[in-house]
Enzyme design. Structure first.
Site, PDB file in Angstrom:
ATOM      1  N   HIS A  12       0.848  -1.189   0.000  1.00 43.56           N
ATOM      2  CA  HIS A  12       0.000   0.000   0.000  1.00 43.56           C
ATOM      3  C   HIS A  12       0.886   1.243   0.000  1.00 43.56           C
ATOM      4  O   HIS A  12       1.872   1.309   0.734  1.00 43.56           O
ATOM      5  CB  HIS A  12      -0.908   0.002   1.245  1.00 43.56           C
ATOM      6  CG  HIS A  12      -1.788   1.209   1.340  1.00 43.56           C
ATOM      7  ND1 HIS A  12      -2.726   1.519   0.376  1.00 43.56           N
ATOM      8  CD2 HIS A  12      -1.860   2.187   2.272  1.00 43.56           C
ATOM      9  CE1 HIS A  12      -3.341   2.631   0.727  1.00 43.56           C
ATOM     10  NE2 HIS A  12      -2.833   3.059   1.869  1.00 43.56           N
ATOM     11  N   ASP A  29      -3.148   9.372   3.247  1.00 47.34           N
ATOM     12  CA  ASP A  29      -3.426   7.946   3.101  1.00 47.34           C
ATOM     13  C   ASP A  29      -4.845   7.770   2.575  1.00 47.34           C
ATOM     14  O   ASP A  29      -5.813   8.144   3.236  1.00 47.34           O
ATOM     15  CB  ASP A  29      -3.271   7.246   4.452  1.00 47.34           C
ATOM     16  CG  ASP A  29      -3.425   5.739   4.364  1.00 47.34           C
ATOM     17  OD1 ASP A  29      -3.675   5.207   3.259  1.00 47.34           O
ATOM     18  OD2 ASP A  29      -3.294   5.080   5.407  1.00 47.34           O
ATOM     19  N   CYS A  74      -4.259   3.077  -4.712  1.00 44.31           N
ATOM     20  CA  CYS A  74      -3.495   3.893  -3.769  1.00 44.31           C
ATOM     21  C   CYS A  74      -2.363   4.668  -4.452  1.00 44.31           C
ATOM     22  O   CYS A  74      -2.137   5.842  -4.151  1.00 44.31           O
ATOM     23  CB  CYS A  74      -2.954   3.057  -2.617  1.00 44.31           C
ATOM     24  SG  CYS A  74      -1.982   1.615  -3.110  1.00 44.31           S
TER      25      CYS A  74
END
Length: 143
Positions: A12, A29, A74
């Site tokens: 991630h 994030d 992401c």
């Protein structure tokens, strides 16, 4: 990237931004979770002393960050946030340079982060991902 010790480790991607003028580190994030926060905090602790040079530079985990709706965008979110913040910084720098008061130029991060929350949508991310694919395809054909 939770395997911060290994190059390319983890699964991630998030963004840890250091702003000298704002005296802060900001963590973006798109899939907020504790392991991402822990990895960002670990990296912050590793680079804080070298970059902050004795200044008090807190780590801010950006709460208003738009969240991805799948398990694979992401990296695209990181690219889009980076592009947006760099573009805003360039505009700010250009205005500051024109007024010849270049010292102390700083982004209004809460305003920038609110702006992100209004346009950084899954639809915008999907369009940007398609744009990146077109760009890579075009570059491959040229070379």
């Amino acid at each position: 990237n939770t395997a911060v010790e290994a190059a390319g480790g983890g699964s991630h991607w998030t963004l840890l931004l250091y702003s000298r003028s704002a005296s802060s580190f900001r963590h973006y994030d798109s899939q907020s979770n504790r392991s991402s926060r822990a990895a960002a905090t670990k990296l912050y602790r590793a680079v804080h002393k070298a970059l902050a040079a004795g200044r008090d530079c807190p780590l801010v985990h950006v709460e208003e960050m738009p969240q991805q709706q799948n398990g694979y965008d992401c990296g695209v979110y990181v690219l889009m946030v980076t592009d947006s913040l760099c573009s805003s910084a360039a505009r700010s720098w250009s205005k500051t340079a024109r007024t010849r008061s270049g010292m102390g130029m700083s982004l209004d991060f809460p305003a920038e982060e609110h702006r992100l929350s209004t346009w950084l949508t899954p639809k915008a991310v999907s369009a940007f991902r398609a744009h990146l694919l077109d760009l890579v395809t075009e570059l491959r054909q040229r070379h």
